[in-house]
Write an enzyme that holds these catalytic residues in place. Structure first.
Site, PDB file in Angstrom:
ATOM      1  N   VAL A  99       0.689  -0.807   0.329  1.00 37.83           N
ATOM      2  CA  VAL A  99       0.011   0.005   0.123  1.00 37.83           C
ATOM      3  C   VAL A  99       0.472   1.441  -0.222  1.00 37.83           C
ATOM      4  O   VAL A  99       0.679   1.950  -0.339  1.00 37.83           O
ATOM      5  CB  VAL A  99      -0.993   0.226   0.953  1.00 37.83           C
ATOM      6  CG1 VAL A  99      -1.408  -1.152   1.061  1.00 37.83           C
ATOM      7  CG2 VAL A  99      -0.347  -0.234   2.917  1.00 37.83           C
ATOM      8  N   ASP A 100       2.555   1.438  -0.167  1.00 42.49           N
ATOM      9  CA  ASP A 100       2.974   2.198  -0.354  1.00 42.49           C
ATOM     10  C   ASP A 100       3.188   3.224  -0.854  1.00 42.49           C
ATOM     11  O   ASP A 100       3.602   4.276  -1.309  1.00 42.49           O
ATOM     12  CB  ASP A 100       4.582   1.754   0.675  1.00 42.49           C
ATOM     13  CG  ASP A 100       5.318   0.778  -0.287  1.00 42.49           C
ATOM     14  OD1 ASP A 100       5.393   1.172  -1.788  1.00 42.49           O
ATOM     15  OD2 ASP A 100       5.279  -0.319  -0.337  1.00 42.49           O
ATOM     16  N   HIS A 115      -4.942  -4.514  -2.322  1.00 43.22           N
ATOM     17  CA  HIS A 115      -4.932  -4.082  -0.769  1.00 43.22           C
ATOM     18  C   HIS A 115      -5.015  -2.717  -0.384  1.00 43.22           C
ATOM     19  O   HIS A 115      -4.873  -1.931   1.036  1.00 43.22           O
ATOM     20  CB  HIS A 115      -3.634  -4.430  -0.178  1.00 43.22           C
ATOM     21  CG  HIS A 115      -3.384  -5.499   0.388  1.00 43.22           C
ATOM     22  ND1 HIS A 115      -2.741  -6.504   0.847  1.00 43.22           N
ATOM     23  CD2 HIS A 115      -4.622  -7.359   0.105  1.00 43.22           C
ATOM     24  CE1 HIS A 115      -2.921  -7.622   0.934  1.00 43.22           C
ATOM     25  NE2 HIS A 115      -3.798  -8.297   0.654  1.00 43.22           N
ATOM     26  N   CYS A 144     -14.908  13.749   6.134  1.00 43.82           N
ATOM     27  CA  CYS A 144     -14.574  14.325   5.666  1.00 43.82           C
ATOM     28  C   CYS A 144     -16.277  15.707   5.315  1.00 43.82           C
ATOM     29  O   CYS A 144     -16.355  16.719   6.177  1.00 43.82           O
ATOM     30  CB  CYS A 144     -16.158  13.229   4.948  1.00 43.82           C
ATOM     31  SG  CYS A 144     -16.948  13.515   3.272  1.00 43.82           S
ATOM     32  N   ASN A 209      13.092 -14.337  -4.200  1.00 45.09           N
ATOM     33  CA  ASN A 209      12.150 -14.314  -2.332  1.00 45.09           C
ATOM     34  C   ASN A 209      13.878 -14.725  -2.146  1.00 45.09           C
ATOM     35  O   ASN A 209      14.988 -15.378  -2.815  1.00 45.09           O
ATOM     36  CB  ASN A 209      11.795 -14.593  -2.521  1.00 45.09           C
ATOM     37  CG  ASN A 209      10.511 -14.007  -1.223  1.00 45.09           C
ATOM     38  OD1 ASN A 209      11.135 -14.106  -0.088  1.00 45.09           O
ATOM     39  ND2 ASN A 209       9.064 -14.262  -1.019  1.00 45.09           N
ATOM     40  N   ALA A 227      15.265  -8.848  -4.990  1.00 43.40           N
ATOM     41  CA  ALA A 227      14.833  -8.471  -5.805  1.00 43.40           C
ATOM     42  C   ALA A 227      15.361  -7.050  -6.116  1.00 43.40           C
ATOM     43  O   ALA A 227      16.099  -7.368  -7.960  1.00 43.40           O
ATOM     44  CB  ALA A 227      13.249  -8.308  -5.320  1.00 43.40           C
TER      45      ALA A 227
END
Length: 236
Positions: A99-100, A115, A144, A209, A227
């Site tokens: 989610v970064d 996600h 909101c 990995n 990676a």
């Protein structure tokens, strides 16, 4: 590695699944085990609708802390390599459990965020979404314009994945000639099942990995290591 390079060069469609491991190489904690504790809380204690209903300020403070950590991180060589791969392949889909937003910052375009996105906030009543890119938010919890509480635009424990995004992820896996699994332990379902879906549809499945995972004996090739080191070599 030569065989995988050949698969990458010949594949007309590529799908990639990334997990927390690729972001850990940029210094972002995986939030697993003792290292994942914030104050005395585990992520499972805070990333739920029930926790937000009980104490929205506490939940927002945790996400605000996470946003601050992420804002200091930079995309690494693996993120950048995937951006280059996207430019080389006519049909490319990047499916991420993260989610970064580091894939966005690296320049990737066709991203499916199964996600959600920590830089998105969503109204808990009317559902309106907006971006908020501030590393730290001074007045929490957010509200909101309609007056209701806003929540982080992420998928919490116990919530379903966004239906349209997930459908597109399944389609990408099913239609891929090459499916890369990068930096994920392949234990969080349903996302972990995408590799099985791709392989059953005829794709070559490659895992990258730092450690062995439940997928390692199932894939067509498994490369062990960071990676950020392996992906640039594959594209060289």
């Amino acid at each position: 590695m030569h065989r995988i390079r050949e698969w990458m060069e010949s594949a007309c469609s590529v799908a990639v699944l990334t997990g927390a491991g690729i972001s850990a190489e940029s210094g972002i904690p995986t939030f697993r085990g003792a290292a994942g504790l914030w104050r005395q809380y585990r992520p499972e204690d805070l990333a739920t609708p029930e926790a937000f209903a009980r104490d929205p300020k506490l939940v927002w403070e945790w996400y605000d802390w996470r946003r601050g950590l992420i804002a200091k991180a930079q995309p690494n060589a693996a993120h950048c390599a995937l951006t280059r791969l996207e430019r080389r392949v006519s049909d490319f889909t990047l499916i991420t459990q993260n989610v970064d937003g580091l894939h966005d910052r690296a320049g990737s375009r066709n991203i499916l965020k199964v996600h959600g996105d920590i830089w998105t906030v969503r109204c808990s009543a009317c559902g309106k979404e907006r971006q908020d890119l501030r590393p730290s938010i001074p007045d929490l919890p957010l509200r909101c314009a309609c007056g209701a509480l806003e929540r982080p635009g992420v998928v919490w424990f116990g919530e379903p994945l966004p239906a349209e995004v997930w459908q597109r992820a399944e389609t990408a896996a099913r239609e891929a000639a090459l499916f890369l699994v990068i930096g994920t332990a392949a234990v969080v379902y349903p996302a972990a099942g995408l590799a099985n879906l791709a392989k059953s549809a005829g794709a070559k499945v490659v895992e990258i990995n730092v450690a062995e995972t439940p997928l390692s004996t199932f894939v067509d090739a498994s490369l062990r290591g960071p990676a950020a080191e392996i992906l640039p070599q594959l594209l060289s």
